[in-house]
Enzyme design. Sequence first.
Site, PDB file in Angstrom:
ATOM      1  N   GLU A  61     -46.235  -4.609 -71.853  1.00 29.99           N
ATOM      2  CA  GLU A  61     -46.214  -5.462 -70.660  1.00 29.99           C
ATOM      3  C   GLU A  61     -47.404  -5.198 -69.750  1.00 29.99           C
ATOM      4  O   GLU A  61     -48.002  -6.124 -69.203  1.00 29.99           O
ATOM      5  CB  GLU A  61     -44.901  -5.274 -69.898  1.00 29.99           C
ATOM      6  CG  GLU A  61     -43.708  -5.972 -70.504  1.00 29.99           C
ATOM      7  CD  GLU A  61     -43.137  -5.266 -71.724  1.00 29.99           C
ATOM      8  OE1 GLU A  61     -42.274  -5.846 -72.411  1.00 29.99           O
ATOM      9  OE2 GLU A  61     -43.566  -4.123 -72.002  1.00 29.99           O
ATOM     10  N   HIS A 130     -31.417  -4.691 -69.756  1.00 30.56           N
ATOM     11  CA  HIS A 130     -31.824  -6.087 -69.918  1.00 30.56           C
ATOM     12  C   HIS A 130     -31.132  -7.023 -68.932  1.00 30.56           C
ATOM     13  O   HIS A 130     -31.210  -8.238 -69.092  1.00 30.56           O
ATOM     14  CB  HIS A 130     -31.481  -6.592 -71.331  1.00 30.56           C
ATOM     15  CG  HIS A 130     -32.105  -5.820 -72.447  1.00 30.56           C
ATOM     16  ND1 HIS A 130     -31.690  -4.571 -72.799  1.00 30.56           N
ATOM     17  CD2 HIS A 130     -33.113  -6.149 -73.290  1.00 30.56           C
ATOM     18  CE1 HIS A 130     -32.417  -4.149 -73.830  1.00 30.56           C
ATOM     19  NE2 HIS A 130     -33.284  -5.076 -74.142  1.00 30.56           N
TER      20      HIS A 130
END
Length: 330
Positions: A61, A130
């Site tokens: 990321e 998540h």
Amino acid sequence: MSEEITYREAAGAAIHDAMAADSRVFIMGEDVGHYGGTYAVTKGLLETFGPERVRDTPLSESGFTGAGIGAAMGGMRPIVEIMTVNFSLLALDQIVNNAATLRHMSGGQFNVPVVIRMATGAGRQLAAQHSHSLENWYAHVPGLRVLAPATVQDVYSMLAPALEDPDPVILFEHVMLYNRKGPLDRNAAVDLRSAAIRREGRDITLISHGGSLWKTLDAAALLAEDGIEAEVVDLRVLRPLDSATFLSSVRKTRRAVIVDEGWRTGSLAAEISAQIMEEAFWELDAPVGRVCAAEVPIPYPRHLEEAALPQVPAIVAAARAALGKKGGPA
């Protein structure tokens, strides 16, 4: 002309139309190409636009977000997709220390017109790494514009102006909205500065955004059965907050409950509550209420996940408590 499509389809159509309209627009992220996106938003884009403009990235990321920032500084209009807000923490340095600050640190010489999309929220049993709602973390940062579209229309119409914004835009898509259907007018414009009144009311103001909006509207419908007319404000722009809209509503109804899927401590709901107390204290007839996620990592088992999140009964109970009774309006 309006059409009925899902939130997922509207998000994908917005990306498709933006790429078709401007050759500078491209999308990059994990599984956006061959797989079609973790939530199938980008399905079909690779076949239409090719691998130069639909770029599958490594699981890094920080790396691909930094590449997107550099591309934006170089004149492109990148859309960076981060699979989930939890994973965006790996790119926090790039977003907060670079994207949000470069215009300021360069004395206005450099802009960073990047749009960073990320899924947020819980409800799909994806467990604690998540499932969190960290929108308020980004709404805390000057230099960013933070959007949380809750409707089919907004998730489509917000992307094009976001790509035109000279500053970085964070666009949150709640995971429980992807299958929700709604009307879409592809020619309708959306103001990236304003909240929206989703239901008119006179007795209490319910303030929400993103995935919690629909639970809030359901709660308002139940309250209406008891003669309580709740006004529902959809924030939809989390930075800069449209304080004028929710303060005007609170001054009219004289009561407020804020629904926020983030944790209560240090939440966006806390900031909104503080603004109401600072700006409309003398108009209030009751303390501001908050309905937030439980102060725990989001659990995996469905019954515990549901128990940890704001739900319609809790919103109804908070509204009735603000009204000072279990039944109709005070």
